[in-house]
Write an enzyme that holds these catalytic residues in place. Structure first.
Site, PDB file in Angstrom:
ATOM      1  N   HIS A 283      40.913   4.566 -29.454  1.00  0.00           N
ATOM      2  CA  HIS A 283      41.674   5.127 -28.337  1.00  0.00           C
ATOM      3  C   HIS A 283      41.049   4.586 -27.046  1.00  0.00           C
ATOM      4  O   HIS A 283      40.099   5.170 -26.530  1.00  0.00           O
ATOM      5  CB  HIS A 283      41.597   6.648 -28.323  1.00  0.00           C
ATOM      6  CG  HIS A 283      42.374   7.311 -29.402  1.00  0.00           C
ATOM      7  ND1 HIS A 283      42.148   8.610 -29.807  1.00  0.00           N
ATOM      8  CD2 HIS A 283      43.399   6.863 -30.170  1.00  0.00           C
ATOM      9  CE1 HIS A 283      42.995   8.924 -30.773  1.00  0.00           C
ATOM     10  NE2 HIS A 283      43.751   7.884 -31.017  1.00  0.00           N
ATOM     11  N   SER A 441      36.838   5.287 -27.157  1.00  0.00           N
ATOM     12  CA  SER A 441      36.374   6.460 -27.890  1.00  0.00           C
ATOM     13  C   SER A 441      37.266   6.630 -29.105  1.00  0.00           C
ATOM     14  O   SER A 441      38.262   5.937 -29.265  1.00  0.00           O
ATOM     15  CB  SER A 441      36.418   7.710 -27.001  1.00  0.00           C
ATOM     16  OG  SER A 441      37.741   7.953 -26.557  1.00  0.00           O
ATOM     17  N   HIS A 442      36.898   7.555 -29.983  1.00  0.00           N
ATOM     18  CA  HIS A 442      37.711   7.842 -31.178  1.00  0.00           C
ATOM     19  C   HIS A 442      37.961   6.557 -31.966  1.00  0.00           C
ATOM     20  O   HIS A 442      39.046   5.978 -31.951  1.00  0.00           O
ATOM     21  CB  HIS A 442      39.043   8.493 -30.781  1.00  0.00           C
ATOM     22  CG  HIS A 442      38.899   9.679 -29.886  1.00  0.00           C
ATOM     23  ND1 HIS A 442      39.924  10.160 -29.111  1.00  0.00           N
ATOM     24  CD2 HIS A 442      37.835  10.488 -29.643  1.00  0.00           C
ATOM     25  CE1 HIS A 442      39.514  11.204 -28.431  1.00  0.00           C
ATOM     26  NE2 HIS A 442      38.243  11.424 -28.738  1.00  0.00           N
ATOM     27  N   LEU A 443      36.935   6.132 -32.659  1.00  0.00           N
ATOM     28  CA  LEU A 443      36.971   4.857 -33.378  1.00  0.00           C
ATOM     29  C   LEU A 443      37.409   5.074 -34.818  1.00  0.00           C
ATOM     30  O   LEU A 443      37.028   6.054 -35.448  1.00  0.00           O
ATOM     31  CB  LEU A 443      35.579   4.216 -33.351  1.00  0.00           C
ATOM     32  CG  LEU A 443      34.857   4.223 -31.994  1.00  0.00           C
ATOM     33  CD1 LEU A 443      33.483   3.599 -32.144  1.00  0.00           C
ATOM     34  CD2 LEU A 443      35.671   3.505 -30.926  1.00  0.00           C
TER      35      LEU A 443
END
Length: 504
Positions: A283, A441-443
């Site tokens: 994201h 972020s949010h990998l």
């Protein structure tokens, strides 16, 4: 042996241990898997690269958090047209210690997509049941009114004025948020339910063991069966290498080292799957500052307390609030010297709201030729950059609807501030990613799950194709972009995989 084993220097004897299960990583996936196995009566060893920080030792500043609790000071960046930071922790409890503890249930369309596109079914009922348990045990609650702060309240006001869909105060793993605005540095108030406060101590209490400051070099195999891990302790401050450790696994090794480090660990361990390190997703996001006439004091109240998930499918965005401490604001405001000090004097009057793109672009994770660190190759295609820009416009409109007199877009080549009559400047902003200040972020991905071993690394139970006794239980197995915060999905997947292991 049970309890906590911290850094051991070269002058100490090598450390050898044994457990039923060895779990690499102590964040959302690792801790959830470990406690599930421990509750089933197994002896579990958690091996974590970072140090164990008690809440009394959490740093006050963002600078201290980068130094003490992030992977290489947060210096990991993508390789591509733009160098965008990759945000990850390196501490016992993983990123749950420094994130905002946002809880979003796995959307139903994700389960349908996994089954349709990847042949991965049979997970929905088990994962939703696990999420019920997580919400009870980790005290999931909506950000309480007394802790919302002006930034979150204004975000709700702006969203309601514009009719933004699914506008809501966030549900988070927090037991009575104190509104101290310290999520990114670790919650000293002990309200945020990071895994170092609950599941990891419970695993130890049930006879488990935790090694901290213990990065794993590789998984050990006997034939195709994983039988343990080896590595060398690393000093938490100097990173000086200590003595070696080896932990044998009587039943299985569970890898939960993150979407960047899990693929790398499997590569170092000799695995050669065609999909290993592929299908990396994230994201990408950024924030816009709204400038208000009255003080906002965005560091008072929940660090993140408001969100809209109504744009998740079209155009593919999540909107949310985020408060940033002053030292990070200094890196976001343009200029230097007296000009920067003048701009920073407005700190109390600004609110930062963010967008996260449900990006369709894919990247990869590979080994560096010069270090043991992952290389993340990733950049947004034109469609995702258009979504990125559209998200910025939505946030700017929201600020103006809430009463802001200007916004600070942070886009190279655009004016430092934009008023409500100048939105066209932002709507026509260039699509070159190098112009934007952004983070990942949010990998997701790198060890994606699927039925076909030619296009995936693990099956629907996290078992690595072609091996026995080796499971991956973190965000790296997720084969799609969720479009929502992933911690709830990661923990539910890990619990589901661990229950399957325990049942065998």
């Amino acid at each position: 042996m049970s309890g906590h084993v911290a850094f051991r220097g070269r002058d100490e004897a090598d450390f050898d241990g044994e457990a039923d299960y060895v779990v690499v990583g102590s964040g959302a996936g690792g801790a959830a898997a470990a406690v599930t196995l421990a509750r089933a009566g197994a002896r579990v060893a958690i091996v974590e690269a970072g140090a164990w920080r008690d809440p009394d030792d959490y740093p006050i500043s963002a600078y201290g958090a980068m130094r003490d609790m992030m992977d290489d000071w947060g210096s990991q960046v993508t390789v591509g047209r733009a160098f965008w930071p990759v945000v990850q922790a390196r501490t016992v409890g993983g990123t749950t210690v420094i994130n905002s503890a946002i809880c979003v249930r796995t959307p139903d369309d994700i389960f349908a997509q996994w089954e349709r596109d990847h042949g991965v079914g049979e997970l929905r009922a088990e994962m939703l049941a696990a999420q019920d348990v997580l919400e009870r045990e980790l005290s999931v609650e909506e950000a309480p009114p007394e802790s919302r702060g002006r930034s979150n309240l204004l975000a709700m006001k702006g969203a309601e004025a514009l009719g933004y869909p699914e506008s809501h105060y966030m549900r988070r793993y927090v037991n009575g948020c104190a509104g101290s605005g310290q999520c990114l540095q670790g919650c000293k108030k002990l309200r945020k339910q990071s895994t170092n406060l609950n599941y990891i101590p419970e695993t130890i209490a049930r006879g488990g063991m935790v090694l901290s400051c213990a990065p794993v070099d590789r998984v050990v195999f006997e034939g195709t069966r994983a039988v343990g891990v080896v590595g060398r302790f690393a000093h938490p401050a100097s990173r000086a290498r200590g003595t070696r450790f080896q932990i044998r696994a009587r039943k299985a090794v569970i890898v939960a080292a993150s979407a960047t480090h899990s693929p790398l660990l499997l590569m170092r361990s000799g695995l050669r799957h065609a999909a290993l390190g592929k299908h990396f997703r994230a994201h990408p996001g950024t924030g816009l500052f709204g400038c208000y006439d009255t003080p906002i004091d965005m560091n008072t109240g929940a660090t993140q307390g408001w969100a809209s998930t109504g744009f998740r499918s079209d155009p593919g965005l999540k909107l949310e609030t985020l408060s940033m401490p002053l030292e990070l604001i200094g890196s976001r405001f343009a200029g230097g010297g007296a000009k920067l000090i003048e701009r920073l004097s407005e700190f109390r009057h600004v609110a930062m709201w963010c967008l996260a793109v449900r990006a369709e672009s894919e990247g990869s994770v590979s080994r560096s030729l010069f270090s043991d660190k992952p290389v993340v190759r990733y950049e947004l295609d034109r469609g995702d950059m258009e979504r990125f820009r559209q998200g910025m416009v939505l946030i700017a409109k929201q600020h103006f609807a809430a009463g802001a007199r200007a916004v600070i877009p942070g886009v190279a080549g655009l004016p430092y501030k934009i008023g409500p009559d100048d939105l066209g400047v932002l709507e026509e902003a260039p699509l070159d990613p190098r112009r934007y200040t952004a983070i990942l972020s949010h990998l997701f991905g790198g060890c994606v799950m699927g039925r076909d071993a030619r296009t995936s690394v693990v099956d629907h139970r996290g078992r690595v194709h072609g091996t026995t006794g080796l499971v991956v239980a973190d965000a790296s197995v997720i084969p799609t972009n969720l479009g929502v915060n992933p911690q709830h999905t990661i923990m539910a997947l890990a619990m589901t995989f661990a229950r399957d292991l325990a049942s065998r």
